[in-house]
Design a protein around this motif. Structure first.
Motif, PDB file in Angstrom:
ATOM      1  N   VAL A 101     -73.758 -11.335  41.931  1.00 47.15           N
ATOM      2  CA  VAL A 101     -73.963 -12.684  42.456  1.00 47.15           C
ATOM      3  C   VAL A 101     -72.713 -13.527  42.271  1.00 47.15           C
ATOM      4  N   GLU A 102     -72.122 -13.439  41.091  1.00 45.21           N
ATOM      5  CA  GLU A 102     -70.919 -14.219  40.810  1.00 45.21           C
ATOM      6  C   GLU A 102     -69.774 -13.843  41.748  1.00 45.21           C
ATOM      7  N   GLN A 103     -69.563 -12.549  41.930  1.00 43.37           N
ATOM      8  CA  GLN A 103     -68.470 -12.093  42.791  1.00 43.37           C
ATOM      9  C   GLN A 103     -68.739 -12.424  44.260  1.00 43.37           C
ATOM     10  N   ALA A 104     -70.014 -12.398  44.639  1.00 45.96           N
ATOM     11  CA  ALA A 104     -70.350 -12.625  46.041  1.00 45.96           C
ATOM     12  C   ALA A 104     -70.249 -14.082  46.442  1.00 45.96           C
ATOM     13  N   ARG A 105     -70.446 -15.015  45.510  1.00 42.80           N
ATOM     14  CA  ARG A 105     -70.498 -16.434  45.857  1.00 42.80           C
ATOM     15  C   ARG A 105     -69.229 -16.919  46.564  1.00 42.80           C
ATOM     16  N   VAL A 106     -68.080 -16.524  46.044  1.00 42.71           N
ATOM     17  CA  VAL A 106     -66.821 -16.966  46.653  1.00 42.71           C
ATOM     18  C   VAL A 106     -66.731 -16.467  48.093  1.00 42.71           C
ATOM     19  N   VAL A 107     -67.036 -15.207  48.293  1.00 40.40           N
ATOM     20  CA  VAL A 107     -66.972 -14.615  49.633  1.00 40.40           C
ATOM     21  C   VAL A 107     -68.002 -15.258  50.551  1.00 40.40           C
ATOM     22  N   MET A 108     -69.196 -15.519  50.030  1.00 42.88           N
ATOM     23  CA  MET A 108     -70.257 -16.127  50.837  1.00 42.88           C
ATOM     24  C   MET A 108     -69.879 -17.533  51.286  1.00 42.88           C
ATOM     25  N   ASP A 114     -66.415 -19.965  57.634  1.00 44.79           N
ATOM     26  CA  ASP A 114     -65.776 -19.295  58.763  1.00 44.79           C
ATOM     27  C   ASP A 114     -66.693 -19.228  59.983  1.00 44.79           C
ATOM     28  N   THR A 115     -67.985 -18.972  59.746  1.00 49.45           N
ATOM     29  CA  THR A 115     -68.931 -18.791  60.856  1.00 49.45           C
ATOM     30  C   THR A 115     -69.758 -20.035  61.149  1.00 49.45           C
ATOM     31  N   GLY A 116     -69.864 -20.929  60.173  1.00 52.49           N
ATOM     32  CA  GLY A 116     -70.698 -22.106  60.345  1.00 52.49           C
ATOM     33  C   GLY A 116     -72.171 -21.830  60.156  1.00 52.49           C
ATOM     34  N   GLU A 117     -72.522 -20.621  59.680  1.00 49.05           N
ATOM     35  CA  GLU A 117     -73.922 -20.252  59.487  1.00 49.05           C
ATOM     36  C   GLU A 117     -74.223 -19.937  58.023  1.00 49.05           C
ATOM     37  N   THR A 118     -75.492 -20.020  57.662  1.00 47.84           N
ATOM     38  CA  THR A 118     -75.924 -19.776  56.295  1.00 47.84           C
ATOM     39  C   THR A 118     -75.645 -18.339  55.870  1.00 47.84           C
ATOM     40  N   ALA A 119     -75.064 -18.164  54.692  1.00 41.88           N
ATOM     41  CA  ALA A 119     -74.781 -16.830  54.149  1.00 41.88           C
ATOM     42  C   ALA A 119     -75.822 -16.482  53.096  1.00 41.88           C
ATOM     43  N   ASN A 120     -76.264 -15.228  53.104  1.00 43.27           N
ATOM     44  CA  ASN A 120     -77.310 -14.765  52.187  1.00 43.27           C
ATOM     45  C   ASN A 120     -76.881 -13.502  51.455  1.00 43.27           C
ATOM     46  N   LEU A 121     -77.435 -13.321  50.260  1.00 48.46           N
ATOM     47  CA  LEU A 121     -77.223 -12.103  49.470  1.00 48.46           C
ATOM     48  C   LEU A 121     -78.581 -11.593  49.037  1.00 48.46           C
ATOM     49  N   ALA A 122     -78.840 -10.297  49.216  1.00 50.86           N
ATOM     50  CA  ALA A 122     -80.143  -9.745  48.861  1.00 50.86           C
ATOM     51  C   ALA A 122     -80.009  -8.290  48.433  1.00 50.86           C
ATOM     52  N   ILE A 123     -81.045  -7.803  47.749  1.00 51.77           N
ATOM     53  CA  ILE A 123     -81.152  -6.404  47.357  1.00 51.77           C
ATOM     54  C   ILE A 123     -82.486  -5.874  47.859  1.00 51.77           C
ATOM     55  N   ALA A 124     -82.661  -4.561  47.775  1.00 45.06           N
ATOM     56  CA  ALA A 124     -83.929  -3.939  48.147  1.00 45.06           C
ATOM     57  C   ALA A 124     -84.737  -3.659  46.886  1.00 45.06           C
TER      58      ALA A 124
END
Length: 272
Positions: A101-108, A114-124
């Motif tokens: 989660v920590e590493q993904a936040r910056v990229v998200m 960049d896209t103007g759309e909501t970014a999400n992170l999820a697992i299965a």
């Protein structure tokens, strides 16, 4: 004189691997109540009793115990129960196990900008997707998934991105156990069509939820891999189809794929 007796390790003699024999039934019922409450935006005692299949008196005793530990809270004016701050702290301990989660936040955040759309992170998890984090767009119409929200794996961009990299036998088991429920006219409900889509996702590198969960909403997702080249999570962008048309979607797909690769690298993973 120091004792030379060795401390026993492992399971006690009375241990039984049978879950039915080792489960504490009262605790099991109490956790069911907590899980039901966590998926709602406030519930009354009667609603909780009906949803959990337990007597109101039992539910009230459980809630009172949870409240004493800060796990749940009640609004006096409405008599609605909500998840408490202590439950949030307990749940946050899971996120602390990994730097994902920590590493993904910056990229998200960069992906959203960049896209103007909501970014999400999820697992299965158990044939479903569980959302861990979200960076919301500033647009007035947007998708919202609070941490812990679950969704059907076959009708989710991230879910399909992860399914595409599972062994066929595992996908077959998930389909057999979970089914392919229909949510909109575009939901994939045929196993053969789902298998064909999985092949297309692997070839392309990203997945699309084309109004398959919610009409009018589109999602583009890509998998995140661990060091064993296993797809362990996914990142996506989601928004209304009026902004995410098919032409823009192709360009967005490459950006989401690049974002997933960056997160993969950040956590020490290797793309498949």
């Amino acid at each position: 004189m120091e004792s030379t007796q060795k401390r026993s390790r492992g399971r006690p003699k009375a241990f039984s691997p049978n879950p039915e024999q080792t489960t504490v039934q009262a605790l099991d019922r109490a956790l069911v109540i907590l899980k039901v409450l966590a998926e709602a935006e406030g519930m009354s005692l009667t609603e909780l009793a009906e949803a959990s299949g337990q007597a109101p008196a039992t539910v009230y005793r459980v809630l009172s115990t949870y409240a004493a530990h800060g796990m749940v809270e009640v609004q006096p004016a409405t008599q609605l129960w909500f998840i408490g701050q202590a439950a949030f702290r307990v749940g946050s301990a899971f996120l602390g196990r990994t730097s994902l989660v920590e590493q993904a936040r910056v990229v998200m955040r960069e992906l959203m900008a960049d896209t103007g759309e909501t970014a999400n992170l999820a697992i299965a998890d158990g044939g479903q997707v569980v959302f861990l984090s979200q960076v919301e767009t500033h647009e007035p119409i947007r998708a919202f998934f609070r941490p812990g929200t679950r969704g059907p794996i076959h009708a989710s961009g991230i879910g399909k991105a992860l399914l595409a990299y599972l062994a066929p036998a595992v996908v077959e088991r998930i389909v057999r156990e979970q089914g392919l429920a229909s949510f909109t006219p575009k939901t994939i409900t045929d196993p053969g069509r789902l298998a064909a889509e999985m092949a297309e996702i692997r070839a392309r590198g990203w997945a699309v939820d084309d109004e398959e969960r919610t009409e009018g909403m589109r999602c583009i997702a890509a998998p995140i891999f661990n060091e064993f080249r296993e797809a362990v999570a996914g990142v996506s962008i989601s928004g209304p189809v009026v902004r995410m048309d098919r032409e823009r979607g192709r360009g967005f797909g490459e950006r989401v794929r690049a974002a997933a690769d960056r997160i993969t690298e950040a956590i020490g993973g290797r793309a498949a």
